[in-house]
Design an enzyme around this catalytic site. Structure first.
Site, PDB file in Angstrom:
ATOM      1  N   GLY A   1       0.866  -1.181   0.000  1.00 39.89           N
ATOM      2  CA  GLY A   1       0.000   0.000   0.000  1.00 39.89           C
ATOM      3  C   GLY A   1       0.889   1.211   0.000  1.00 39.89           C
ATOM      4  CD  GLU A   2       2.620   5.709  -0.163  1.00 40.29           C
ATOM      5  OE1 GLU A   2       2.637   5.351  -1.351  1.00 40.29           O
ATOM      6  OE2 GLU A   2       3.649   6.012   0.463  1.00 40.29           O
TER       7      GLU A   2
ATOM      8  CB  CYS B   1       5.399  -3.720  -1.120  1.00 33.74           C
ATOM      9  SG  CYS B   1       5.987  -2.508  -2.301  1.00 33.74           S
TER      10      CYS B   1
ATOM     11  CB  ILE C   1       3.780  -2.235  -7.221  1.00 33.47           C
ATOM     12  CG1 ILE C   1       3.255  -3.449  -7.992  1.00 33.47           C
ATOM     13  CG2 ILE C   1       2.979  -0.981  -7.549  1.00 33.47           C
ATOM     14  CD1 ILE C   1       1.841  -3.878  -7.603  1.00 33.47           C
ATOM     15  NE  ARG C   2       3.653   3.596  -6.083  1.00 35.85           N
ATOM     16  CZ  ARG C   2       3.289   3.934  -4.859  1.00 35.85           C
ATOM     17  NH1 ARG C   2       3.961   4.840  -4.194  1.00 35.85           N
ATOM     18  NH2 ARG C   2       2.234   3.381  -4.306  1.00 35.85           N
TER      19      ARG C   2
ATOM     20  CG  HIS D   1       2.971  -6.387  -4.109  1.00 33.19           C
ATOM     21  ND1 HIS D   1       2.212  -5.836  -3.101  1.00 33.19           N
ATOM     22  CD2 HIS D   1       3.717  -5.383  -4.605  1.00 33.19           C
ATOM     23  CE1 HIS D   1       2.481  -4.555  -3.004  1.00 33.19           C
ATOM     24  NE2 HIS D   1       3.388  -4.248  -3.911  1.00 33.19           N
TER      25      HIS D   1
ATOM     26  CD  GLU E   1       0.549  -8.703  -1.622  1.00 25.57           C
ATOM     27  OE1 GLU E   1       1.621  -9.351  -1.543  1.00 25.57           O
ATOM     28  OE2 GLU E   1       0.511  -7.459  -1.634  1.00 25.57           O
TER      29      GLU E   1
HETATM   30  N1  GLN Z   1       6.111   2.949  -2.327  1.00 28.84           N
HETATM   31  C1  GLN Z   1       5.202   2.507  -1.329  1.00 28.84           C
HETATM   32  C2  GLN Z   1       5.561   3.055   0.036  1.00 28.84           C
HETATM   33  O1  GLN Z   1       6.482   3.727   0.200  1.00 28.84           O
HETATM   34  C3  GLN Z   1       5.135   0.991  -1.285  1.00 28.84           C
HETATM   35  C4  GLN Z   1       4.524   0.461  -2.548  1.00 28.84           C
HETATM   36  C5  GLN Z   1       3.746  -0.804  -2.381  1.00 28.84           C
HETATM   37  O2  GLN Z   1       3.430  -1.266  -1.270  1.00 28.84           O
HETATM   38  N2  GLN Z   1       3.351  -1.352  -3.492  1.00 28.84           N
HETATM   39  O3  GLN Z   1       4.881   2.789   0.962  1.00 28.84           O
END
Ligand code: GLN
Length: 196
Positions: free
Chosen positions: A54-55, A86, A143-144, A179, A181
């Site tokens: 997530g973030e 992540c 993903i990022r 990820h 999941e």
């Molecule tokens: N870039 C996100 C962060 O800093 C992490 C990205 C993700 O969980 N897919 O939280």
């Protein structure tokens, strides 16, 4: 020896923000009971906690405003098993580079991570990786993704991408930069259940 789902145990999935439902599906496909964790009552009912993608800045903020940071911190310091992917990896790490100044992490795995080090959202990628303990490659989505820039001596590296660890474990904590999941391969979730 494979122990399989831990009868009677409940795996909590932190459900404040991010891709928590995908983790639940992966565990449920293994026959493992799960619970979405949003408050202290939920936390008291789980034997392990998953920190989803997530973030991490938003997750850190929501943990503070929901007053869940300290209760989770105290369960983690008592040795509650944890699995982070992540953003979840960032939340469990010792130190976060390129985070927000007020961002907090739990520091239960001795790694330093750099946020978004593999590029922006448009640069997300997938690839087959070799994982220690798995017979065949695992298809991993990044993903990022955060990059592990320091790994303490007590940390075991289970997979690398180029020179960087992307799946690591210390005591009862496992974290992935990717990820596991997303997709239908639940072998890394099964590895976590082996740690319970
Ligand atoms: N870039 C996100 C962060 O800093 C992490 C990205 C993700 O969980 N897919 O939280």
């Amino acid at each position: 020896m494979t122990r399989g789902p831990q009868v009677g145990q409940t795996v909590g999935v932190l459900a404040l923000q991010g891709a928590f439902a995908a983790h639940q599906l992966a565990f449920e496909s293994l026959g493992q009971k799960t619970l979405q964790v949003r408050n202290e009552e939920d936390l008291a009912s789980v034997d392990a906690l998953v920190f989803p993608g997530g973030e991490s800045t938003a997750m850190s903020h929501l943990l503070r405003t929901s007053e869940m940071f300290e209760p989770i911190n105290s369960r983690l310091s008592e040795g509650m098993p944890a699995f982070g992917t992540c953003a979840g990896m960032i939340m469990l790490s010792t130190s976060v580079i390129d985070g927000r100044q007020d961002q907090r992490s739990f520091g239960v795995i001795d790694i330093d991570v750099r946020r978004n080090a593999y590029g922006r959202q448009v640069d997300s990628f997938e690839m087959d990786i070799d994982v220690d303990g798995l017979q065949s490659p695992f298809h991993a989505s990044f993903i990022r993704a955060p990059q592990v820039v320091r790994c303490g001596s007590g940390v075991s590296v289970l997979a690398n991408l180029a020179e960087s660890p992307i799946l690591v474990k210390q005591d009862s904590v496992m974290v992935a930069a990717f990820h596991p999941e997303l997709g239908v391969d639940n072998r890394i979730h099964a590895m976590f259940l082996e740690m319970l």
